[in-house]
Scaffold this active site. Structure first.
Site, short mmCIF file in Angstrom:
data_model
loop_
_atom_site.label_atom_id
_atom_site.label_comp_id
_atom_site.label_asym_id
_atom_site.label_seq_id
_atom_site.Cartn_x
_atom_site.Cartn_y
_atom_site.Cartn_z
N GLU A 1 -18.97 45.66 28.23
CA GLU A 1 -18.36 45.97 29.52
C GLU A 1 -19.41 45.97 30.63
O GLU A 1 -19.20 45.41 31.71
CB GLU A 1 -17.66 47.32 29.43
N SER A 43 -12.88 46.51 30.05
CA SER A 43 -13.15 45.11 30.42
C SER A 43 -12.31 44.75 31.63
O SER A 43 -12.75 43.97 32.49
CB SER A 43 -12.83 44.17 29.26
N SER A 49 -12.25 39.37 28.06
CA SER A 49 -11.86 39.93 26.77
C SER A 49 -13.03 39.87 25.80
O SER A 49 -13.41 38.78 25.37
CB SER A 49 -10.67 39.16 26.18
N GLY A 50 -13.58 41.02 25.48
CA GLY A 50 -14.68 41.06 24.52
C GLY A 50 -14.31 40.41 23.21
O GLY A 50 -15.01 39.53 22.70
N SER A 51 -13.16 40.79 22.67
CA SER A 51 -12.73 40.29 21.36
C SER A 51 -12.25 38.85 21.42
O SER A 51 -12.31 38.12 20.44
CB SER A 51 -11.61 41.16 20.80
N GLY A 52 -11.74 38.43 22.59
CA GLY A 52 -11.14 37.10 22.70
C GLY A 52 -9.80 36.99 22.02
O GLY A 52 -9.26 35.90 21.85
N THR A 73 -7.19 39.62 22.73
CA THR A 73 -6.28 40.58 23.36
C THR A 73 -4.93 39.90 23.61
O THR A 73 -4.85 38.92 24.36
CB THR A 73 -6.88 41.09 24.69
#
Length: 187
Positions: A154, A46, A85-88, A90
């Site tokens: 990504e 990312s 941030s994919g997860s939100g 990080t």
């Protein structure tokens, strides 16, 4: 014979592209255009997509910096922090977001999970579909992917960043040729 897996990937990207909302892309372009300076950060792959966005913003003529680089100045009020941030969730990016908040900088995020920590601190959220093994137990991905790990997020992030660049090009009447004039000559 065509590359079978490549066709599967591009079909998947096309399938999920419609989940990215135009109003969020426009809001991201608004925020970036209003910034004194733009700071970007992301971890892992990312982060690579965020670095590519940093490069294109530089080509657009923005005062832009990737967090953690030795030449990165301090963030201040009037600046924008972009967190990919994919997860939100990080941790290192949460710390950067908190620092940006402390100095009254604006925050934008590109994420799969707008309700997670980074999304909650963001002024502008661009929700990008993807799947991740990092999701919380019981949480659902925004998309199901045949690709490994976080590939879909990504790739969608990279393309979403590029769409923001294209919006900015139209708004600022910039051409690819003008951008090329800002491309490095130290290759």
């Amino acid at each position: 014979m065509e590359a079978e897996k490549l066709k599967i990937i591009t079909e998947e990207l096309s399938k999920y592209a419609g989940m990215v909302k135009e109003e969020e892309v426009q809001a991201a372009a608004d925020l970036i255009a209003s910034a004194n300076r733009i700071f970007l950060a992301g971890a892992g792959r990312s982060g690579l997509a965020a670095r590519a966005f940093t490069n294109r913003l530089l080509h657009m003529g923005f005062d832009v910096h990737f967090a953690g680089e030795i030449s990165c100045p301090p963030i201040k009020e009037g600046d924008v922090m972009v967190l990919g941030s994919g997860s939100g969730t990080t941790k290192s990016l949460i710390v950067m977001g908190e620092k940006a908040r402390d100095v009254q900088a604006k925050i934008m995020t590109v994420t799969m999970f707008p309700d997670h920590t980074i999304g909650k601190m963001a002024d502008v959220i661009v929700t990008v579909p993807g799947s991740t093994p990092k999701k919380a137990e019981g949480e659902k991905n925004l998309a199901e992917s045949v690709q490994p790990m976080g590939n879909l997020f990504e790739q969608m992030s990279w393309l979403t960043y590029d769409s923001i660049i294209m919006v900015l090009m139209d708004r600022l009447s910039q051409t690819s040729e003008e951008m090329m004039g800002r491309h490095t000559n130290l290759e």
